[in-house]
Every structure is written in structure tokens, then in C-alpha cells.
Write a protein that holds these residues in place. Sequence first.
Motif, PDB file in Angstrom:
ATOM      1  N   GLN A   1       0.834  -1.203   0.000  1.00 23.05           N
ATOM      2  CA  GLN A   1       0.000   0.000   0.000  1.00 23.05           C
ATOM      3  C   GLN A   1       0.867   1.249   0.000  1.00 23.05           C
ATOM      4  O   GLN A   1       0.462   2.295  -0.477  1.00 23.05           O
ATOM      5  CB  GLN A   1      -0.930   0.001   1.222  1.00 23.05           C
ATOM      6  N   GLY A   2       2.076   1.111   0.553  1.00 22.65           N
ATOM      7  CA  GLY A   2       3.016   2.228   0.576  1.00 22.65           C
ATOM      8  C   GLY A   2       4.041   2.096  -0.535  1.00 22.65           C
ATOM      9  O   GLY A   2       3.766   1.553  -1.607  1.00 22.65           O
ATOM     10  N   ASP A   3       5.267   2.573  -0.264  1.00 20.66           N
ATOM     11  CA  ASP A   3       6.344   2.527  -1.252  1.00 20.66           C
ATOM     12  C   ASP A   3       7.035   1.167  -1.248  1.00 20.66           C
ATOM     13  O   ASP A   3       7.047   0.461  -0.234  1.00 20.66           O
ATOM     14  CB  ASP A   3       7.393   3.606  -0.955  1.00 20.66           C
TER      15      ASP A   3
ATOM     16  N   ASN B   1       5.242   4.687  -4.407  1.00 17.93           N
ATOM     17  CA  ASN B   1       6.291   4.759  -5.420  1.00 17.93           C
ATOM     18  C   ASN B   1       7.165   3.512  -5.384  1.00 17.93           C
ATOM     19  O   ASN B   1       7.283   2.850  -4.357  1.00 17.93           O
ATOM     20  CB  ASN B   1       7.175   5.988  -5.183  1.00 17.93           C
ATOM     21  N   ILE B   2       7.786   3.232  -6.532  1.00 21.46           N
ATOM     22  CA  ILE B   2       8.753   2.143  -6.625  1.00 21.46           C
ATOM     23  C   ILE B   2      10.130   2.741  -6.876  1.00 21.46           C
ATOM     24  O   ILE B   2      10.301   3.575  -7.768  1.00 21.46           O
ATOM     25  CB  ILE B   2       8.396   1.164  -7.762  1.00 21.46           C
ATOM     26  N   HIS B   3      11.124   2.313  -6.065  1.00 19.19           N
ATOM     27  CA  HIS B   3      12.521   2.712  -6.239  1.00 19.19           C
ATOM     28  C   HIS B   3      13.361   1.447  -6.366  1.00 19.19           C
ATOM     29  O   HIS B   3      13.285   0.570  -5.506  1.00 19.19           O
ATOM     30  CB  HIS B   3      13.018   3.519  -5.029  1.00 19.19           C
TER      31      HIS B   3
ATOM     32  N   ALA C   1       2.968   1.540 -10.176  1.00 17.46           N
ATOM     33  CA  ALA C   1       3.037   2.430  -9.013  1.00 17.46           C
ATOM     34  C   ALA C   1       2.572   3.824  -9.415  1.00 17.46           C
ATOM     35  O   ALA C   1       2.292   4.096 -10.589  1.00 17.46           O
ATOM     36  CB  ALA C   1       4.466   2.476  -8.481  1.00 17.46           C
ATOM     37  N   GLN C   2       2.507   4.717  -8.435  1.00 17.72           N
ATOM     38  CA  GLN C   2       2.245   6.131  -8.735  1.00 17.72           C
ATOM     39  C   GLN C   2       3.416   6.698  -9.531  1.00 17.72           C
ATOM     40  O   GLN C   2       3.242   7.294 -10.582  1.00 17.72           O
ATOM     41  CB  GLN C   2       2.044   6.918  -7.434  1.00 17.72           C
ATOM     42  N   ASN C   3       4.616   6.491  -9.007  1.00 21.59           N
ATOM     43  CA  ASN C   3       5.847   6.906  -9.676  1.00 21.59           C
ATOM     44  C   ASN C   3       6.840   5.758  -9.618  1.00 21.59           C
ATOM     45  O   ASN C   3       6.925   5.044  -8.609  1.00 21.59           O
ATOM     46  CB  ASN C   3       6.452   8.139  -9.002  1.00 21.59           C
ATOM     47  N   ILE C   4       7.606   5.595 -10.690  1.00 23.43           N
ATOM     48  CA  ILE C   4       8.619   4.538 -10.733  1.00 23.43           C
ATOM     49  C   ILE C   4       9.972   5.191 -10.992  1.00 23.43           C
ATOM     50  O   ILE C   4      10.138   5.935 -11.962  1.00 23.43           O
ATOM     51  CB  ILE C   4       8.303   3.515 -11.852  1.00 23.43           C
ATOM     52  N   PHE C   5      10.941   4.890 -10.110  1.00 24.06           N
ATOM     53  CA  PHE C   5      12.292   5.431 -10.231  1.00 24.06           C
ATOM     54  C   PHE C   5      13.283   4.278 -10.354  1.00 24.06           C
ATOM     55  O   PHE C   5      13.408   3.468  -9.432  1.00 24.06           O
ATOM     56  CB  PHE C   5      12.642   6.291  -9.017  1.00 24.06           C
TER      57      PHE C   5
ATOM     58  N   ASN D   1       1.277   6.037 -12.738  1.00 24.16           N
ATOM     59  CA  ASN D   1       0.194   7.015 -12.859  1.00 24.16           C
ATOM     60  C   ASN D   1       0.722   8.412 -13.149  1.00 24.16           C
ATOM     61  O   ASN D   1       0.035   9.221 -13.782  1.00 24.16           O
ATOM     62  CB  ASN D   1      -0.642   7.038 -11.579  1.00 24.16           C
ATOM     63  N   LYS D   2       1.951   8.661 -12.719  1.00 20.89           N
ATOM     64  CA  LYS D   2       2.535   9.990 -12.975  1.00 20.89           C
ATOM     65  C   LYS D   2       3.873   9.862 -13.686  1.00 20.89           C
ATOM     66  O   LYS D   2       3.941   9.930 -14.909  1.00 20.89           O
ATOM     67  CB  LYS D   2       2.673  10.758 -11.655  1.00 20.89           C
ATOM     68  N   LEU D   3       4.949   9.656 -12.931  1.00 24.01           N
ATOM     69  CA  LEU D   3       6.296   9.730 -13.497  1.00 24.01           C
ATOM     70  C   LEU D   3       6.983   8.376 -13.541  1.00 24.01           C
ATOM     71  O   LEU D   3       6.952   7.630 -12.567  1.00 24.01           O
ATOM     72  CB  LEU D   3       7.142  10.707 -12.667  1.00 24.01           C
ATOM     73  N   LEU D   4       7.635   8.097 -14.680  1.00 19.38           N
ATOM     74  CA  LEU D   4       8.539   6.962 -14.817  1.00 19.38           C
ATOM     75  C   LEU D   4       9.910   7.526 -15.198  1.00 19.38           C
ATOM     76  O   LEU D   4      10.067   8.128 -16.265  1.00 19.38           O
ATOM     77  CB  LEU D   4       8.057   5.986 -15.892  1.00 19.38           C
ATOM     78  N   GLN D   5      10.870   7.329 -14.303  1.00 18.77           N
ATOM     79  CA  GLN D   5      12.194   7.921 -14.516  1.00 18.77           C
ATOM     80  C   GLN D   5      13.254   6.835 -14.460  1.00 18.77           C
ATOM     81  O   GLN D   5      13.293   6.043 -13.512  1.00 18.77           O
ATOM     82  CB  GLN D   5      12.465   8.986 -13.448  1.00 18.77           C
ATOM     83  N   VAL D   6      14.149   6.830 -15.494  1.00 20.89           N
ATOM     84  CA  VAL D   6      15.244   5.854 -15.539  1.00 20.89           C
ATOM     85  C   VAL D   6      16.547   6.636 -15.542  1.00 20.89           C
ATOM     86  O   VAL D   6      16.861   7.337 -16.512  1.00 20.89           O
ATOM     87  CB  VAL D   6      15.147   4.952 -16.783  1.00 20.89           C
ATOM     88  N   GLY D   7      17.302   6.524 -14.446  1.00 18.10           N
ATOM     89  CA  GLY D   7      18.543   7.271 -14.300  1.00 18.10           C
ATOM     90  C   GLY D   7      18.581   8.008 -12.985  1.00 18.10           C
ATOM     91  O   GLY D   7      17.626   7.984 -12.195  1.00 18.10           O
ATOM     92  N   GLN D   8      19.692   8.689 -12.742  1.00 21.64           N
ATOM     93  CA  GLN D   8      19.864   9.424 -11.488  1.00 21.64           C
ATOM     94  C   GLN D   8      18.918  10.617 -11.431  1.00 21.64           C
ATOM     95  O   GLN D   8      18.475  11.147 -12.461  1.00 21.64           O
ATOM     96  CB  GLN D   8      21.313   9.891 -11.350  1.00 21.64           C
TER      97      GLN D   8
END
Length: 534
Positions: A304-306, A332-334, A345-349, A362-369
Motif C-alpha cells: 500500500q506504501g512505497d 512509489n517504486i525505487h 506504481a504512482q511513480n517509478i524510479f 500514474n505519474k512519473l517513470l524515470q530511468v537514471g539518477q
Amino acid sequence: MFKLAHNGNILLDVHEHSPPSAAFVIEALEKSTFCECKINHDSINDYFKNSPNERTIVVASQHDATLEVVVSDDKMLATGELMLAQGGKALSLDDAKKQLIKAGVARGYKQVFLEQLLQQQFELPAGTKTKAILAKGRLPIDGQPAKLIPQVETLKSRLKTPKLREDGTVDMRDFGKLASIEPGAVLIKQQPATPGKEGFTVTGDILPAKAGESHALVAGEGTEISKHNPLELIATIAGVPVDIPYGMRVDDIFTTADVNVKSGHIDFEGSVIVTHNVDPGMRINAKGDITVMGTVESGHLTAQGDITIKQGVIGHQLDDKNLSCNIFSNGNIHLSHAQYSRLEAQNIFIERQASHCFMKANKLLQVGQQDNPKGKLFGGEIIDAQIVVAGEIGNESGAKMAINLAASGADVTADTDQCLKELAQTDSQLDTLQTAIEKADQVKDAEKKKLLLAKIGATQNHYCQQAEQLEKKLSTLEFHLHELLNNAQLQVNKTLHSGVEIHIFDKVLRTNRNYPPCSVKLEESKIEIEFKTS
């Protein structure tokens, strides 16, 4: 022939009638009224052997019943040895009791024992010796130690009971849901130690009992002794109960080294920390966050959380649509890198790269630093995201991959169509009610007209409120779709390779060559690529 002397001896007068033999005397005695008396063989034999000149001989003697009470050396048993009467008196109950008192018997005596022994006087031959227990001492019974009675299942007890499948087999990986509890739950009830029961000897000596060992409840972290009952331990926080000596603690974060066959699947109401790895086929379900310090291989994580995975997630292709590794988060996923995994996830890093994954943000997918994302993203499919940022998308071989931006806009559009449909139905109802009002105005009965108009008015008010709510919802949906499409973009900080299929809402762009750093957006209902200037 025979007569009883005052001292209890049975005498035979041999002056006038001398008996022929000892056997004759004994036979005659056994047929007389003195047959139960004790025969004096020595006296009879001596008379015939020595031919004395006595006028009388003692041929028998009368004996009353006697009771000897013997107390054992440890004083735990009193035994009665009863010699039955021989021509004399039977022993009475009162006289027998006096013998018990004389022997010092004070406790453990039961009258029924004595009565059963005395009854033998009327069942056994005269002169028989019989024995029976008349009194028993009691050894002390030590007290029971204080006992802790768990009211909840702890992690330790959970790991002893693997889950039973419907077919009767046992799943050695699944031990069921972790024993998570809420604040105020009773964890332990203490059963107090007992003082024990003292013992005694038949002579009345007390044998003291050892009281049961007592110990206080220990309130570990996250618990407290109940203010209403000092014998109850209750939880003060939500979490998993863990055994400690003489008590429990409650961990709001469940920590384990590895999630494997030995640990079983993890299903916990709070947060979970795995200090090493999650093995293939294992599952973690948490109401809070999940943190894995190592690698997740072909695992299934839901939080339910990160969800934070310090190393990577590694899976493999099961079929055209399914992968062996699945990571789902409402937060979020890190993680470091991902391969053949499904991420939602909401955001994936992702710090380094993602290959052949199915991902939905649902919002941001970021690959990299964080400050300058230059990670690699290739193969697989981005099911939905609002913003995708990466260094390199696709690969030099031109292998196909798909990126869907603002895909949730289709759901918004569907909701908008449904809202318009409901609004049209509401407007139709209001038109029908307006017609009904016009007809009600023509009713001549004033009271009936008043009631009818009041009823129609109430219904009309209901549909007016419904129409207002639908119009607000419609406005919100339109705004949301506008924001979704306006913000949807793909940012490439290094290279956008050929073979990448980019969807923004209902528009599609297929790259047929490599592009330098650029951004891809929807401009005037068309997907446009804008190049970055250094």
C-alpha cells in the motif's frame, strides 16, 4: 468332658476317664463347643508322653481378637495386622480405633478401611492373621508456575503451521497471513502461580508444598500492562507480535533476512524490511512499505506504501503477457535495475536501466539518477505514464518497444461519456416533471393540487441536484483530461532509437531513425518531437 477355666484355658478331666490318645482328645475338642479355641498340642502331647499323674490337662485356650497397628518408617502408611479371635471375643470398632490412637495415627485414616478389615472376623477361619492399610499420608503437591497464555499468533508459532491447500497437500512456502494486531488487542493473559497443596504423614506431621514459580509480565516495546487487569498484556501500536521472555513486543516493522521457503510468504499489516533477498516464487504483501536490501528474483511484491529494492528485480517471460516478477505499489517504486518484470506504481524510479519490462506509472517513470536521468530503457512496454524520463530509449538493433502516455485518458473519456449519458437522462426526467406540473395546475381540488405539486416539486428538486452534481463531475473530468494531455511527455536526455512506438492518448508516432536529446509531446492533436538545445 471339657470345661472353661476362669483364665480362658480349656481343661480336660482325665482322673476318671483317661483318653486313649492325643488324636482322640483333639478330635473330641474339634466336635465340642470349644472347637474354635487354640489347641495346646504341647500340653496334650506331654501328657501322653510322660504319663503324668495330673487330674486335668490344658487342651486349648481361648483368645480374643487383637489388632496391631504398624506405622511405616516414613510415616506415610499405617497398616493394621488383625489376629482373628480363637474362641474369644471379636474386636469391636471402638476398640480398634483405640489401637489407631495408641499407634499415633492422626491423619489419613478412613473408617471404611477399618470396617473392611474387621469384617474379615466373620469371613475367615478363627486364628487367621489378616492385614490391611488403615491410613495413608499425602505427599505435598507443588504449586504450578505462572503460565502465559498467548491470545494472538506470533511469528514463531506461525512458522510452525504451513498452509493447507484445497487438495490436502501442504504449501511449505505459505504459512498464512502474518499475525498482525491492532492497538488495544490483548496479547497475553497470565495465569497466576498456585501455592500448591501441603502434604501430611499419618501421624499428623505437615509436609509443606513448594509454591509455583511466579514472574511478572514483561511489557516489550509497543505493549503495556492493562490498566484494568494486571494479568493482561495489551498492544499499544499496530504491528506483529513477537515472543520475548515472559512477555511480548509488537513490531510495527517486520524484519527478516531473506524471504524464502524457510520464512514462507510474508503477509503483514505494517511495513516489511528484507535485509537480503527475495527468492524465486516468494510473495510479500504489506499494508505499509516494503524495503529489500538485496535482489528480488521472480517474486511478487504488493504494498500500500512505497517499495524500495536496493539491487534489482529479475524475472523471465512466462508467456506473451505474463512475467515471473511482479512489483505493485500504491505509492512509489525505487530500484536499481529491472529485467523482465511488471512494475506498477504512482511513480517509478529506476537508477540504471529497465529491459523488457511492462510498466505502469500514474505519474512519473524515470530511468537514471535524479538530477540528470541517463538510464537505459529498452524492450517491453510502458502501459501507462504521464511523464517518462530516460537517457536512452530503445536500442541500436531497433527492437520494437511501446510507450503509452496518458493512456488513462481513455478511462476519463469513458467516464465523460457515461456522465453525459446520465445528464441527458436527468434532463429528460426534468422535462417530464415540467409537463406533470402543467397538468397538476389544471386540477380543481385545491388540497389535491397542493399535495400533487409538493410531490412533483420534491422529485424535481432531487433531479436538479443530480444534474448539478453531474455537471460538476463533467467539468472535473474535462479539466483532468486537459491537464493529462497537456502534461504528457517523453523526455530523452541522450538517444531515442528507432523502432519505438509512442502513444499519447489516441495518437501514435513510430520512430524510424535515431534522435538526439529531445522531448515528445502532443501539440494541436499531433505528436511532435522537439530537440533540446545545449
